[in-house]
Design an enzyme around this catalytic site. Structure first.
Site, PDB file in Angstrom:
ATOM      1  N   GLU A 293      -9.162  89.418  74.845  1.00  0.00           N
ATOM      2  CA  GLU A 293      -8.965  89.020  73.443  1.00  0.00           C
ATOM      3  C   GLU A 293      -7.480  88.727  73.302  1.00  0.00           C
ATOM      4  OE1 GLU A 293     -11.593  88.382  71.922  1.00  0.00           O
ATOM      5  OE2 GLU A 293     -12.982  89.494  73.185  1.00  0.00           O
ATOM      6  N   CYS A 327      -3.088  90.363  65.479  1.00  0.00           N
ATOM      7  CA  CYS A 327      -3.548  89.087  66.015  1.00  0.00           C
ATOM      8  C   CYS A 327      -4.281  88.312  64.927  1.00  0.00           C
ATOM      9  CB  CYS A 327      -4.462  89.323  67.203  1.00  0.00           C
ATOM     10  SG  CYS A 327      -5.824  90.405  66.784  1.00  0.00           S
TER      11      CYS A 327
HETATM   12  N1  LIG Z   1      -7.490  88.956  69.929  1.00  0.00           N
HETATM   13  C1  LIG Z   1      -7.272  90.253  69.769  1.00  0.00           C
HETATM   14  O1  LIG Z   1      -8.193  91.046  69.526  1.00  0.00           O
HETATM   15  C2  LIG Z   1      -5.883  90.781  69.866  1.00  0.00           C
HETATM   16  C3  LIG Z   1      -5.601  92.083  69.431  1.00  0.00           C
HETATM   17  C4  LIG Z   1      -4.293  92.566  69.538  1.00  0.00           C
HETATM   18  C5  LIG Z   1      -3.289  91.752  70.044  1.00  0.00           C
HETATM   19  N2  LIG Z   1      -3.576  90.494  70.434  1.00  0.00           N
HETATM   20  C6  LIG Z   1      -2.532  89.607  70.944  1.00  0.00           C
HETATM   21  O2  LIG Z   1      -1.625  90.367  71.732  1.00  0.00           O
HETATM   22  C7  LIG Z   1      -0.318  89.809  71.654  1.00  0.00           C
HETATM   23  C8  LIG Z   1       0.666  90.883  71.284  1.00  0.00           C
HETATM   24  O3  LIG Z   1       0.606  91.963  72.160  1.00  0.00           O
HETATM   25  P1  LIG Z   1       1.659  92.150  73.348  1.00  0.00           P
HETATM   26  O4  LIG Z   1       3.002  91.641  72.915  1.00  0.00           O
HETATM   27  O5  LIG Z   1       1.548  93.542  73.808  1.00  0.00           O
HETATM   28  O6  LIG Z   1       1.050  91.127  74.408  1.00  0.00           O
HETATM   29  P2  LIG Z   1       1.507  90.822  75.916  1.00  0.00           P
HETATM   30  O7  LIG Z   1       0.625  89.750  76.426  1.00  0.00           O
HETATM   31  O8  LIG Z   1       2.969  90.638  75.996  1.00  0.00           O
HETATM   32  O9  LIG Z   1       1.190  92.200  76.681  1.00  0.00           O
HETATM   33  C9  LIG Z   1      -0.122  92.709  76.730  1.00  0.00           C
HETATM   34  C10 LIG Z   1      -0.247  93.604  77.950  1.00  0.00           C
HETATM   35  O10 LIG Z   1      -0.169  92.793  79.117  1.00  0.00           O
HETATM   36  C11 LIG Z   1       0.774  93.356  80.022  1.00  0.00           C
HETATM   37  N3  LIG Z   1       1.296  92.297  80.886  1.00  0.00           N
HETATM   38  C12 LIG Z   1       2.225  91.369  80.593  1.00  0.00           C
HETATM   39  N4  LIG Z   1       2.408  90.543  81.661  1.00  0.00           N
HETATM   40  C13 LIG Z   1       1.563  90.984  82.626  1.00  0.00           C
HETATM   41  C14 LIG Z   1       1.279  90.545  83.968  1.00  0.00           C
HETATM   42  N5  LIG Z   1       1.884  89.495  84.491  1.00  0.00           N
HETATM   43  N6  LIG Z   1       0.352  91.235  84.662  1.00  0.00           N
HETATM   44  C15 LIG Z   1      -0.303  92.296  84.125  1.00  0.00           C
HETATM   45  N7  LIG Z   1      -0.080  92.752  82.870  1.00  0.00           N
HETATM   46  C16 LIG Z   1       0.843  92.088  82.136  1.00  0.00           C
HETATM   47  C17 LIG Z   1       1.794  93.998  79.092  1.00  0.00           C
HETATM   48  O11 LIG Z   1       2.589  94.925  79.791  1.00  0.00           O
HETATM   49  C18 LIG Z   1       0.879  94.645  78.069  1.00  0.00           C
HETATM   50  O12 LIG Z   1       0.339  95.858  78.561  1.00  0.00           O
HETATM   51  C19 LIG Z   1      -0.406  88.712  70.613  1.00  0.00           C
HETATM   52  O13 LIG Z   1      -0.516  87.468  71.256  1.00  0.00           O
HETATM   53  C20 LIG Z   1      -1.680  89.050  69.859  1.00  0.00           C
HETATM   54  O14 LIG Z   1      -2.269  87.946  69.215  1.00  0.00           O
HETATM   55  C21 LIG Z   1      -4.845  90.010  70.378  1.00  0.00           C
HETATM   56  N1  LIG Z   2      -8.926  94.077  64.206  1.00  0.00           N
HETATM   57  C1  LIG Z   2      -7.694  93.834  63.552  1.00  0.00           C
HETATM   58  C2  LIG Z   2      -6.745  92.998  64.356  1.00  0.00           C
HETATM   59  C3  LIG Z   2      -6.469  93.462  65.740  1.00  0.00           C
HETATM   60  C4  LIG Z   2      -5.444  92.593  66.362  1.00  0.00           C
HETATM   61  O1  LIG Z   2      -4.299  92.831  66.442  1.00  0.00           O
HETATM   62  C5  LIG Z   2      -7.917  93.104  62.236  1.00  0.00           C
HETATM   63  O2  LIG Z   2      -9.015  92.640  61.983  1.00  0.00           O
HETATM   64  O3  LIG Z   2      -6.968  92.991  61.474  1.00  0.00           O
END
Ligand SMILES: NC(=O)c1ccc[n+]([C@@H]2O[C@H](COP(=O)([O-])OP(=O)(O)OC[C@H]3O[C@@H](n4cnc5c(N)ncnc54)[C@H](O)[C@@H]3O)[C@@H](O)[C@H]2O)c1
Ligand SMILES: N[C@@H](CCC=O)C(=O)O
Length: 543
Positions: A293, A327
């Site tokens: 996600e 997100c």
């Molecule tokens: N769609 C969803 O449900 C959802 C929910 C929460 C956050 N997000 C997304 O997450 C992002 C924000 O979170 P973030 O800043 O922690 O994201 P990020 O992608 O920077 O990091 C996420 C995880 O990936 C790891 N990571 C980074 N590079 C890696 C690699 N090369 N190999 C293995 N692991 C690696 C990081 O250490 C961390 O644990 C935003 O883009 C947000 O939209 C999405």
């Molecule tokens: N489930 C949360 C978003 C999680 C992502 O960061 C919402 O619906 O606001």
């Protein structure tokens, strides 16, 4: 031993506590914050039965008070990744064999521990480590995590009960086996609940897990791990490591027993991981499950019939709660010309009123963004808007990282519907508004659908039912979570299963049976009661 066909307690959403003046929950949360600030935690990795302290200690600081040290965590290297994989594989057989009701019991107990004795501590850890205000911490690290744990136990039994038909003389059965190998859970900084759910959901279905959280979430990750251990999770089922992402990935994605990736984070990282797994596909014993996600550029579209105050409130809450670091946060808004003056006035009034500061002061609605890297990136987008002729900042725009990483809730209005700030994921308290001519509603829906590669959340605000239906149809693939007359954030487990399509992820809907199905590999068993003893069909016989 007597056995039965058991039902898990039917799940209900955990009530959200209000933390009002003089309430018991407020007093206990304040106390937990004070206690946490007064000491320095020493946070080990948890691998198998061991707490690993490498001596390579990195500090954990509140984003809103970055000179304060909450404690240190012990960073690991590739040898710890290997150790965690070995521990997961070593624990696998016993865990997979354990009756499902005992796996469920462990996670149901974990839910009760968070709802009760750990509630203040896990919320305090989230408030201090990730700079979430009390309400945002409560809906995340308490309620959503509790809901994930309770609802998933229920969904697991629904999956197990889903059995095939049987013809006369035959009994057909489906066994929902865990995956053959270990699961790698990689979690983001922004939701404590997601951090807990990604390893727990795979483990609930009988898998063993290597869990790598974001460094900026380790302070609350440790509380989750303590809860799981107190709930009776056997050693090696979930192994928590603090290792740089690429270093961890290099070991995991080259391992023959790698069986699944449960990822939440940015789109760029997920795509990189998917490509790596694809390149290594010949190395694995099974085809790994890939669940991710990822990012979003979530929208609000207002119709000319909408109530301006409702639109403004959806923008303020949807864009600026937890500093826009959801997100799901609204970050592009399409407002019809007939409403804009009123919507603008209400947003400006609200933003004058909103207080920004540390989470220790409960009257602050907005707190700090997660770290300096995020601060600089978000400030860069604000600078872009300030220097762009087609854009105007009508509220906020101030940034200050002297004490904490504070960015004012910022509203950009652009005349260019393809401007940088209305297309790219910013992941901070910045929303861009495009004011459209109210009679061009249908064209605007096309614009909303085509402007961004993401498709996570979005909402339509309208009093006109025809407009709502048109938006629902035109935007059918533009969001995995679509809201009518609401902000696009705040999905609740069991009510609005969460996840997006296009560049926003595999849309496996965290906190639902759809997600749990990804962590099992069913075996079909056909049992024949009276096997045939003659190979010949009746028509082959004479007469
Ligand atoms: N769609 C969803 O449900 C959802 C929910 C929460 C956050 N997000 C997304 O997450 C992002 C924000 O979170 P973030 O800043 O922690 O994201 P990020 O992608 O920077 O990091 C996420 C995880 O990936 C790891 N990571 C980074 N590079 C890696 C690699 N090369 N190999 C293995 N692991 C690696 C990081 O250490 C961390 O644990 C935003 O883009 C947000 O939209 C999405
Ligand atoms: N489930 C949360 C978003 C999680 C992502 O960061 C919402 O619906 O606001």
């Amino acid at each position: 031993m007597p056995k039965g066909v058991y039902n898990v307690p039917f799940p209900e959403n955990e009530p959200v506590l209000a933390y009002g003046p003089g309430s018991a929950e407020k007093a206990s949360l304040k106390k937990a914050i004070e206690e946490a600030r007064a000491k320095q935690a020493d946070i080990p990795m948890y691998i198998g039965s061991e707490e690993i302290r490498t001596g390579k200690k990195l500090p954990l600081n509140p984003p809103h008070d970055h000179q304060h040290v909450l404690g240190y965590f012990h960073e690991g290297d590739s040898s710890h990744v290997q150790q965690a994989i070995d521990a997961a594989l070593g624990a696998k057989e016993a865990w997979a064999e354990l009756s499902w009701e005992h796996r469920a019991s462990i996670f149901l107990k974990a839910a009760d521990l968070i709802a009760g004795p750990y509630r203040a501590r896990i919320n305090a850890a989230t408030m201090l480590g990730q700079s979430k205000n009390a309400f945002q911490a409560e809906i995340d690290s308490a309620c959503e995590l509790i809901d994930f744990l309770r609802f998933n136990a229920h969904y697991m039994t629904e999956i197990y009960q889903d059995q095939p038909e049987s013809s006369p003389g035959v009994w057909n059965r489906l066994e929902y086996r865990p995956l053959e190998g270990f699961v790698f859970a990689i979690t983001p900084f922004n939701f404590t609940a997601i951090a807990g759910n990604l390893p727990a959901s795979a483990a609930l279905m009988g898998n063993t897990v290597v869990w790598k959280p974001a460094y900026t979430q380790i302070y609350s990750a440790q509380v989750i791990m303590e809860v799981f251990r107190e709930a009776g999770l056997p050693d090696g089922v979930i192994n928590l490591i603090y290792v740089d992402g690429p270093v961890a990935g290099d070991v995991v994605f080259n391992h023959p027993d790698f069986a699944g990736l449960h990822f939440t984070g940015s789109t760029g990282v997920f795509r990189h991981l998917w490509k790596t797994i694809g390149q290594n596909i010949d190395k694995y014993k099974t085809y790994p499950r890939i669940v991710g996600e990822t990012g979003g550029k979530d929208f609000i579209v207002a119709h000319k019939s909408a109530n301006a105050k409702e639109v403004a409130t959806a923008i303020v809450r949807g864009s600026f709660e937890f500093q826009g670091q959801k997100c799901s946060a609204a970050s592009r808004v399409y407002v019809p010309g007939n409403l804009w003056d009123d919507v603008k006035k209400y947003i400006q009034e609200d933003l004058k009123d909103i207080k920004m500061g540390g989470t220790e002061d409960f009257s602050n609605f907005v707190n700090a963004v997660i770290d300096e890297k995020a601060f600089d990136k978000i400030a860069g987008y604000i600078d872009y808007a300030k220097n762009n002729d087609m854009s105007e900042i009508i509220a906020g725009g101030g940034c200050d990282k002297s004490k904490g990483y504070f960015i004012e809730p910022t509203v950009v209005v652009t005349k260019d519907p393809q401007s940088k700030t209305i297309c790219e994921e910013i992941f901070g308290p910045v929303v861009t508004v495009y004011v459209y001519q109210e009679e061009r509603f249908e064209e605007t829906l096309e614009l909303v659908n085509s402007t961004s590669p993401y498709a996570l959340t979005g909402s339509i605000i309208s009093k006109d039912r025809y407009a709502i239906e048109l938006a629902s149809k035109k935007l059918v693939n533009a969001a995995g979570n679509f809201y009518i007359n609401d902000k696009p954030t705040g999905a609740v487990v069991g009510q609005q299963p969460f996840g997006g399509g296009r560049a926003s992820g595999t849309n496996d809907k965290a906190g639902s049976a759809l997600n749990l199905l990804r962590w099992v590999s069913p075996r079909t068993v056909k049992e024949t009661f009276i096997p045939p003893t003659d190979y010949r069909y009746p028509f082959l016989q004479e007469g």
